[in-house]
Each structure stands twice: as C-alpha cells, then as structure tokens.
Design an enzyme around this catalytic site. Sequence first.
Site, PDB file in Angstrom:
ATOM      1  N   TYR A 111      -9.463   5.015   8.250  1.00 36.77           N
ATOM      2  CA  TYR A 111     -10.272   4.219   9.185  1.00 36.77           C
ATOM      3  C   TYR A 111     -10.963   5.147  10.169  1.00 36.77           C
ATOM      4  CZ  TYR A 111     -11.323  -0.133  11.724  1.00 36.77           C
ATOM      5  OH  TYR A 111     -11.933  -1.219  12.297  1.00 36.77           O
ATOM      6  N   TYR A 121     -19.773  -0.801   9.011  1.00 32.01           N
ATOM      7  CA  TYR A 121     -18.572  -1.182   9.750  1.00 32.01           C
ATOM      8  C   TYR A 121     -18.242  -2.620   9.380  1.00 32.01           C
ATOM      9  CZ  TYR A 121     -15.668  -2.499  13.786  1.00 32.01           C
ATOM     10  OH  TYR A 121     -14.666  -2.962  14.601  1.00 32.01           O
TER      11      TYR A 121
END
Lengths: 391, 350
Positions: A294, A344
């Site tokens: 991430y 995102y």
Amino acid sequence: MTGINGAAAIAGIGATEFSKDSGRSELRLAAECVRAALADAGLTPSDVDGLVTFTMDTNTEVAVARELGIPELSFFSRIHYGGGAACATVQQAAMAVATGMAEVVVCYRAFNERSGQRFGRVQTAVAQQPTSSGVDNGWHYPMGLGTPAAMVAMFARRYMHTYGATSEDFGRVAVADRRHAATNPHAWFYGRPITLADHQASRWIAEPLRLLDCCQESDGGVALVVTSAERARDLPHPPALVRAAAQGSGADQFVMTSYYRDDLTGLPEMGVVARQLWAQAGIGPDDVQVGLLYDHFTPFVLVQLEELGFCPRGEARHFLADGAIELGGRLPLNPHGGQLGEAYIHGMNGIAEAVRQVRGSAVNQVDGVEHVLVTAGTGVPTSGLVLGRDG
Amino acid sequence: MTSTAPSTTDAINAAARRIAAAGESAPRPARDPVNQPMVNNWVEAIGDRNPVYTDPEFAETSVHGGIVAPPAMAQVWTMGGLHPQRAPDDPLHGMMAELDAAGFTSVVATNSEQTYHRYLRPGEHVSVTTRLESVVGPKRTRLGEGWFVTTRSTWYVGDEAVTEMLFRVLKFRPSTASTVSTSASAGESASAVSTSASAGGSTSEASTLDNPAPPRAAVIKPVRSRDTAFFWDGTAAGELRIQRCGACGRLRHPPGPMCPACGSTSPEYLVAAGRGEVYSYVVHHHPPMPGRETPFVVALVELPEGVRVLGELLDVPPDDVRVGMPVEVTFLPVDDDITLPAWRPVREGS
C-alpha cells in the site's frame, strides 16, 4: 497450515476505468465493477450470495444487489478503518466461503474520490463526530494536523531522524511506481514516468512529504469475486488461492495518529498482520516474488518492508537504493504502478494486480510467480493477503 | 477580568517600538492594473451609478476628460485575492501576532480614514506600503482590555502618492464577564471584524488592511467528552493537565475513562510543568487548513513527565525547527469554550 490457507480463491476481477472525473454516480461505478468481475469469473449475479465492502463505501450491499439483480444475500459485511479494510474484505469473503456461510462473495470498492469528496482535503466533519473517533481526532485536527499527508509526515520526520533516511529515499518508491505505471495502459500515469530529480523538485505538501510522495486521488471502482478453491478450479481463469489473510491492530492504536507509542518508526499493526500471514501461508519473505504494498504515501512503504521482514529495521533505504523494488529486482513492487501511478482505489486495485500476477496475465508480468504479498492501508488498523498459484 | 501584567505591557511597547522603527514595508504591487471590469463590479456592488466611472462618452465630457476609478477603490487594487500571500514585513500583521501571543486575540476595526490626492485612471498600476504609526494601551473597553493599533498606508503610482489611509483596530482580550459578545458587536459595523465571527480569512480581507490574525473561530474544535473535559477546562485556565490514574498513578495522554494498566475508572490529573522537547514535527503547506495560514508547524512534544502532547508550534520559522528543540506550552483561546494548547520555543531567561 492453518484453516484459511487454500480454502478460497479469487476467481474474478473487474474494474471501471480510472479517472479524475467519472461523470457517473458511485453506485453506478460499484455496479459496473461488480458486473465486470462476475463476467471475468464466468459467473452471473444470481450466483452471488455475499457482498463485502468498506464502511467508508457509500454504496450499501443491498443497493449494489438491487442494481445487479442479485436475488438473495446470506452474507454481508463491512470493514472499518479506511484503506486498512482492503485485504480484509477478501479475508471476510474467504472466511464466509470456508465456513459455508456463502458460496460466491464479491468484494467491492467504488468512489468518486477525486471529483467528489476528496480524502486529501481537511475533513472537518470527522473531527466533530460525537464518537470515540471524534474525541480521538480532537487531539489532532484542532491543532492543525488535519490531512492524511500531514499525519504520515509526523511519522516520516521521526523515521528520518532515527535512521538517517532522506527525502530521496522516499522518492525512490515514487520513481519505481511511476516507471511501472508508465507501461500500464490502465494507469492514470501511463506513459508518464518521473525521475528522482522530478521528485525532489516537487513542492512541499506537508514537510517532509512532497507532492510526489503522495498518491493520486481517483474516481473508479474495483471488485473481486471470491469463491471456494474447488469451485474456482472450474471457472475460466487459473484461481488465485488465498494462502493467508489477516487483520492487525497494534498496542495503543489510533487511526493515522498512533503518536503515543514508545516508538514512531514502525507500524506495529502491520507487524501483527505479517506474523499471521507468514504463519498461515507457511512461507517467509524469501518465498514472495511480487509485492503489492500500500503506497498512499511513500515513507510507509519503507516501514512496511521492515515490518514484513524484507530487510532489518532502518535499512529499507539501502534495500531501495539497490534497485530491489524495480522490475527484475529482488522484490518487484507494485508492477501496475501502485496508487501513486495507476490509481487510488483504496488498495483494491493492488489486490486485482496480485491476481493478474498469479494468473500470469499482468502487463508488467514478473516471471515465476508463486506467491504475491498484498497489504492494505498504513497508519491505520490494517490487513494483508498472500495469494498463490494453484498446485 | 484579568488585567495585564506590567511585564506584558513592556513587551508590547517594545515590540511596537521595534516594528514602528522598521518604517514603511516594501512596496507591494497590485495584482492587476486599475481596470474597468473591476470598477464595474465594484460600483454595482456599492450602488454607485455615477457614469464618470463607467460611461466613456459621459466621462469625456466631465472635468476628468475620461473614465476614472472611484477613489475609494484604492484598497481594492492591492487586495491579495482569495489566498493572499502576506508580506513578511507587514507591520500590522507583526503587531497583531505580538498581541495574539500576549492574549489579546480578538480584533475590531474602529477607524478607516482615507485621503485621496487624485483620481486613478484605467491602466495605472499602484503599489502600497504600510507603516505602524502607534500602539496605545492597555485600555479598558466594553469589549475587554485592549490596545489601539494604528497604521498608515500609502498607495503610489511610481513615486507619486495617490491615496493614504489611516487604519485603526482595537486588539482586545475578550471580556468573559461582559454580556456583549464580540461577534455581535462586530456585526454592528460593516468595517469591523472579529475573531469570533465565523467569517473566513478571505472575507475579513475586505475590511482590514491586510488580513490580520487568522480568525481562530474557524479552527476545528475538539469534541469534549466526559472523559476529556478536564483537559479543556485546564487549557482555558492556562494549565496543561495530564491524566493520572487515581489508583496506580500512571500518566496518560490522550486521556481516557479507564486506566489500561490497572482498570481503575478514577482518573485524576496533574498539571504539567509546561516544558518539553520536539519529538517530531510537520510543516503544513497544503491544502489550506481552517483558521490557519500556511506554512505552519505542528509539533509532537515529549514532556519530561513522560507523555507526548501535540500542538501548533508558534514563533519560530519552519526551517529552524529541529527534533529535540526545547519548547514551552502556550494557550490559544478559540472562543469561550475552547482554548488550544500550543508550543513555542523556550525563551531566554524565561
């Protein structure tokens, strides 16, 4: 081996285009990506009996079920803590499948995060909720610490102070992500790589974080179809087996602001995830060929490499400097471009990329993939997955 | 009502002398030349229908021989826009900051006297300078104890002074005993602003010379719970209170209802000495933060008592902040309910 390893698989992935302005409702994005994932899995809405998403998602399970024409649901669940939920949606689905609570569970996340409510802005409302979260936020937002970038910057500054890491060390993560995105036609930054000099020239957002340390803001949706390994073997694509799935919260945990622990240079909640992942999968860092870490903000990629055991504490900058995270390196990182390069979508697009790497169908395919590691949001209670090839 | 200590008065007078001695600020040019579209908007908003400002044919027959701009627009030309960048040598801001730090956190405009030496014409490019003329106080007023701060600004075209303005504000410490709320009194005057008004910094620009202290009322306020009220009562009283377990004595910040060490639900508190060291910090540049002007510093401060407390770090250029820097607590009143803890460098001899 423990219970979950090999019980379930991701059999289908689907996504909308990734944009800055989708021009349609979040519910429509959700419906589109779920339908695409089902088509990819060779299944129909009537096969689905479970739905899982984030508490932050604005599309309820029943609304999505209505749009898809899913007749009945026997399992529905939501995971909290922002992007920390990503891998845990698959964990929930795998547990439901493994225990017989559901047969086909779709995990989804869809939003207009760029054209609608932007997480990178100061969200005054979250500091004023009459809840424990509101009280927690009251120690930070009123004092001027009100954006995710600034909250991460507080950790980053201490990490730099303790280990001698520099802005350039953080920049290498962005350069690798953008290089990978440059050859991924689905990435927002397709064809637009950056150099370390570009990173160093980018403006401050929250020192020590520059603009190019921060992920994009995107509109889009991603869905994942989880079913039993047995059923997945009968579907069109090679199954991406769930080898391990874990959540983690650490001692004295806050959401983005765990500033009151003895040490600010680690992510203990990711350590909790890591220990479970390696134990469940029966493997270690050396057995992983691709990492989907991430990457909403670059500094936490370094900390994750340390928490997950790819390098000793404080040494991620040396690991990065050696080119380890580039294609062809020791641990190719985010071959789709990550959230800095592709989009995102709160970590869900990283899971989809992990599935493609296991299938062997990624645009930046890594050779000889047996196991792929995926992590979810950092700085928050989080989750992780190990996906692996069948057989 | 608290009255001002002699040392504070001396410090304010010293600051005023220093800022006044610096003289005029560097000329700050207007963003755009004097222009017709802005004039059109302004006269429409004000309701001034004099055609000499808008009608070329009429203006040509007037004593001016052509279009002129309304003289009262002088200040308009040099406004900073929606996101003004304040000049570092702006004397009004410098004085406001000193008075903020001394606890005189509210402001109301009292005088604006403009002198027009000549009309401006479209295409002329003005710049403005400001100097601090006087700081008088402390004065008791119905709003509270405060200081009258007077600046004089001059608009130039080239070397020619075209407009002057005397601008005076009362910078005051809100009187808690008074029934006159600062926001109500500010609302009585079109030229007044108050830190208690909910207006953002950009709207106060219209009525103050150069956007003095950011309106603290725009600051995000913390949720007070039964578990945390003691802390906010403390900051309002000028105390940094740290929760201490009534059973085992463990210190804890942020506080909570049950001691994680012994399970007691009898929290007490101690008053921290108010000193600490910067453990980590952030310089916030973007995006805009309600009630603050960027860049600003937020520091996580480790106290010798053994806990960390987060707050804005004031009175130090961002580039000068270091991990380990010694700091002391200060308190920023937001309104009648909330006072925020903040930090500033430890001062010599303090």
